[in-house]
Design a protein around this motif. Sequence first.
Motif, PDB file in Angstrom:
ATOM      1  N   ALA A 151     -13.585   0.391  13.590  1.00  0.00           N
ATOM      2  CA  ALA A 151     -13.398   0.240  12.145  1.00  0.00           C
ATOM      3  C   ALA A 151     -11.927   0.274  11.758  1.00  0.00           C
ATOM      4  CB  ALA A 151     -14.202   1.266  11.380  1.00  0.00           C
ATOM      5  N   GLY A 152     -11.037  -0.175  12.645  1.00  0.00           N
ATOM      6  CA  GLY A 152      -9.625  -0.267  12.319  1.00  0.00           C
ATOM      7  C   GLY A 152      -8.859   1.024  12.521  1.00  0.00           C
ATOM      8  N   ALA A 153      -9.476   2.006  13.163  1.00  0.00           N
ATOM      9  CA  ALA A 153      -8.783   3.277  13.417  1.00  0.00           C
ATOM     10  C   ALA A 153      -7.657   3.038  14.396  1.00  0.00           C
ATOM     11  CB  ALA A 153      -9.767   4.290  13.984  1.00  0.00           C
ATOM     12  N   PRO A 154      -6.457   3.599  14.111  1.00  0.00           N
ATOM     13  CA  PRO A 154      -5.362   3.420  15.061  1.00  0.00           C
ATOM     14  C   PRO A 154      -5.676   4.127  16.378  1.00  0.00           C
ATOM     15  CG  PRO A 154      -4.726   4.979  13.353  1.00  0.00           C
ATOM     16  CD  PRO A 154      -6.069   4.447  12.967  1.00  0.00           C
ATOM     17  N   LYS A 155      -5.500   3.414  17.477  1.00  0.00           N
ATOM     18  CA  LYS A 155      -5.816   3.987  18.790  1.00  0.00           C
ATOM     19  C   LYS A 155      -4.780   5.038  19.181  1.00  0.00           C
ATOM     20  CE  LYS A 155      -8.058   0.037  20.937  1.00  0.00           C
ATOM     21  NZ  LYS A 155      -7.979  -0.866  22.080  1.00  0.00           N
ATOM     22  N   LEU A 156      -5.261   5.970  19.951  1.00  0.00           N
ATOM     23  CA  LEU A 156      -4.401   7.035  20.476  1.00  0.00           C
ATOM     24  C   LEU A 156      -3.326   6.398  21.355  1.00  0.00           C
ATOM     25  CD1 LEU A 156      -4.107  10.173  20.618  1.00  0.00           C
ATOM     26  CD2 LEU A 156      -5.403  10.071  22.735  1.00  0.00           C
ATOM     27  N   GLY A 157      -2.048   6.703  21.056  1.00  0.00           N
ATOM     28  CA  GLY A 157      -0.924   6.214  21.849  1.00  0.00           C
ATOM     29  C   GLY A 157      -0.484   4.786  21.510  1.00  0.00           C
ATOM     30  N   ASP A 158      -1.145   4.091  20.546  1.00  0.00           N
ATOM     31  CA  ASP A 158      -0.797   2.715  20.174  1.00  0.00           C
ATOM     32  C   ASP A 158       0.302   2.760  19.120  1.00  0.00           C
ATOM     33  OD1 ASP A 158      -0.621   0.098  19.312  1.00  0.00           O
ATOM     34  OD2 ASP A 158      -2.785  -0.168  19.076  1.00  0.00           O
ATOM     35  N   LYS A 159       1.566   2.570  19.572  1.00  0.00           N
ATOM     36  CA  LYS A 159       2.720   2.683  18.688  1.00  0.00           C
ATOM     37  C   LYS A 159       2.662   1.656  17.566  1.00  0.00           C
ATOM     38  CE  LYS A 159       7.651   3.235  18.898  1.00  0.00           C
ATOM     39  NZ  LYS A 159       8.834   3.302  19.706  1.00  0.00           N
ATOM     40  N   ALA A 160       2.259   0.450  17.848  1.00  0.00           N
ATOM     41  CA  ALA A 160       2.211  -0.615  16.835  1.00  0.00           C
ATOM     42  C   ALA A 160       1.201  -0.276  15.747  1.00  0.00           C
ATOM     43  CB  ALA A 160       1.879  -1.953  17.488  1.00  0.00           C
ATOM     44  N   ALA A 161       0.077   0.341  16.096  1.00  0.00           N
ATOM     45  CA  ALA A 161      -0.948   0.683  15.112  1.00  0.00           C
ATOM     46  C   ALA A 161      -0.495   1.861  14.238  1.00  0.00           C
ATOM     47  CB  ALA A 161      -2.253   0.994  15.809  1.00  0.00           C
ATOM     48  N   TRP A 162       0.315   2.731  14.755  1.00  0.00           N
ATOM     49  CA  TRP A 162       0.724   3.931  14.018  1.00  0.00           C
ATOM     50  C   TRP A 162       1.992   3.724  13.181  1.00  0.00           C
ATOM     51  CZ3 TRP A 162      -1.927   8.223  13.098  1.00  0.00           C
ATOM     52  CH2 TRP A 162      -3.051   8.512  13.880  1.00  0.00           C
ATOM     53  N   GLU A 163       2.862   2.757  13.535  1.00  0.00           N
ATOM     54  CA  GLU A 163       4.131   2.589  12.820  1.00  0.00           C
ATOM     55  C   GLU A 163       3.961   2.390  11.317  1.00  0.00           C
ATOM     56  OE1 GLU A 163       6.387  -0.417  14.932  1.00  0.00           O
ATOM     57  OE2 GLU A 163       7.276   1.106  16.205  1.00  0.00           O
ATOM     58  N   PRO A 164       3.049   1.494  10.820  1.00  0.00           N
ATOM     59  CA  PRO A 164       2.928   1.343   9.375  1.00  0.00           C
ATOM     60  C   PRO A 164       2.457   2.646   8.688  1.00  0.00           C
ATOM     61  CG  PRO A 164       1.527  -0.259  10.531  1.00  0.00           C
ATOM     62  CD  PRO A 164       2.211   0.591  11.555  1.00  0.00           C
ATOM     63  N   ARG A 165       1.636   3.395   9.332  1.00  0.00           N
ATOM     64  CA  ARG A 165       1.146   4.649   8.755  1.00  0.00           C
ATOM     65  C   ARG A 165       2.275   5.685   8.719  1.00  0.00           C
ATOM     66  NH1 ARG A 165      -2.906   1.977  11.262  1.00  0.00           N
ATOM     67  NH2 ARG A 165      -4.923   1.982  10.217  1.00  0.00           N
ATOM     68  N   LEU A 166       3.075   5.744   9.787  1.00  0.00           N
ATOM     69  CA  LEU A 166       4.190   6.682   9.850  1.00  0.00           C
ATOM     70  C   LEU A 166       5.265   6.341   8.819  1.00  0.00           C
ATOM     71  CD1 LEU A 166       4.531   7.120  13.719  1.00  0.00           C
ATOM     72  CD2 LEU A 166       3.813   8.859  12.081  1.00  0.00           C
ATOM     73  N   ALA A 167       5.351   5.069   8.448  1.00  0.00           N
ATOM     74  CA  ALA A 167       6.341   4.653   7.451  1.00  0.00           C
ATOM     75  C   ALA A 167       6.051   5.295   6.100  1.00  0.00           C
ATOM     76  CB  ALA A 167       6.356   3.133   7.329  1.00  0.00           C
ATOM     77  N   ASN A 168       4.790   5.598   5.816  1.00  0.00           N
ATOM     78  CA  ASN A 168       4.417   6.259   4.547  1.00  0.00           C
ATOM     79  C   ASN A 168       4.687   7.767   4.581  1.00  0.00           C
ATOM     80  OD1 ASN A 168       3.495   3.863   3.360  1.00  0.00           O
ATOM     81  ND2 ASN A 168       1.487   4.091   4.339  1.00  0.00           N
ATOM     82  N   GLY A 169       5.010   8.316   5.751  1.00  0.00           N
ATOM     83  CA  GLY A 169       5.302   9.742   5.876  1.00  0.00           C
ATOM     84  C   GLY A 169       4.112  10.532   6.409  1.00  0.00           C
ATOM     85  N   ILE A 170       4.435  11.634   7.013  1.00  0.00           N
ATOM     86  CA  ILE A 170       3.404  12.471   7.646  1.00  0.00           C
ATOM     87  C   ILE A 170       2.425  13.058   6.631  1.00  0.00           C
ATOM     88  CG2 ILE A 170       4.733  14.623   7.676  1.00  0.00           C
ATOM     89  CD1 ILE A 170       2.500  13.431  10.511  1.00  0.00           C
ATOM     90  N   GLU A 171       2.904  13.352   5.411  1.00  0.00           N
ATOM     91  CA  GLU A 171       2.026  13.940   4.389  1.00  0.00           C
ATOM     92  C   GLU A 171       0.933  12.950   3.983  1.00  0.00           C
ATOM     93  OE1 GLU A 171       1.793  17.106   3.348  1.00  0.00           O
ATOM     94  OE2 GLU A 171       3.408  17.582   4.733  1.00  0.00           O
TER      95      GLU A 171
END
Length: 193
Positions: free
Chosen positions: A134-154
């Motif tokens: 369902a579009g969940a970012p995979k564990l260790g997938d840097k490309a999937a996590w970068e847009p989410r990290l851009a919004n900040g950890i909070e």
Amino acid sequence: MASKTPFLCVSAVTALLLVGCGDDKQTASTPAAPEQKAAQPAPEPEAAKPMVEQVKEEVTNAVDAAADTAEQMTDKAEQMAEEIKEQAADTMEKAEQKATDMVASVSEQVTPTAASGESTYKSLCFSCHDTGLAGAPKLGDKAAWEPRLANGIEAIYNTAINGRGAMPAKGGNPGLSDADVKATVDYMISTVN
């Protein structure tokens, strides 16, 4: 009259005898005055001096013995008080150490750590984040996590705690604390770097 005279004489003699005997009986029957006991003469002042000195010495000895006993009791009480202080200090030190250990133990249980985040991930979150369901970012997938990290950890914490889209709140386990969820997010992000 001659016949009356001898009778009078006999009577008079008898009366005298009776009176005389009566006086003797009265004197004999009257108790004698009790003999007075001779009063003990007061001891001569010089004779009483040894007795007074002996009493003074006995009183002095008794006072000295009482003072010695009181001093010994005071010393013993001070010694016992010192021992009690030492025992109390030792007990307090042990109690403080135990309290510190308990706080550390509770803190370890409450404070999120990578290990607790990893265990939560492996027991719950892996089902979506290992496969990308369902579009969940995979564990260790840097490309999937970068847009989410851009919004900040909070923002990532907020999504994980409250849910968003297909992502259920707290991964579908409302029994998790916010700290547990944040520790899980921290673990997942640590695999990206």
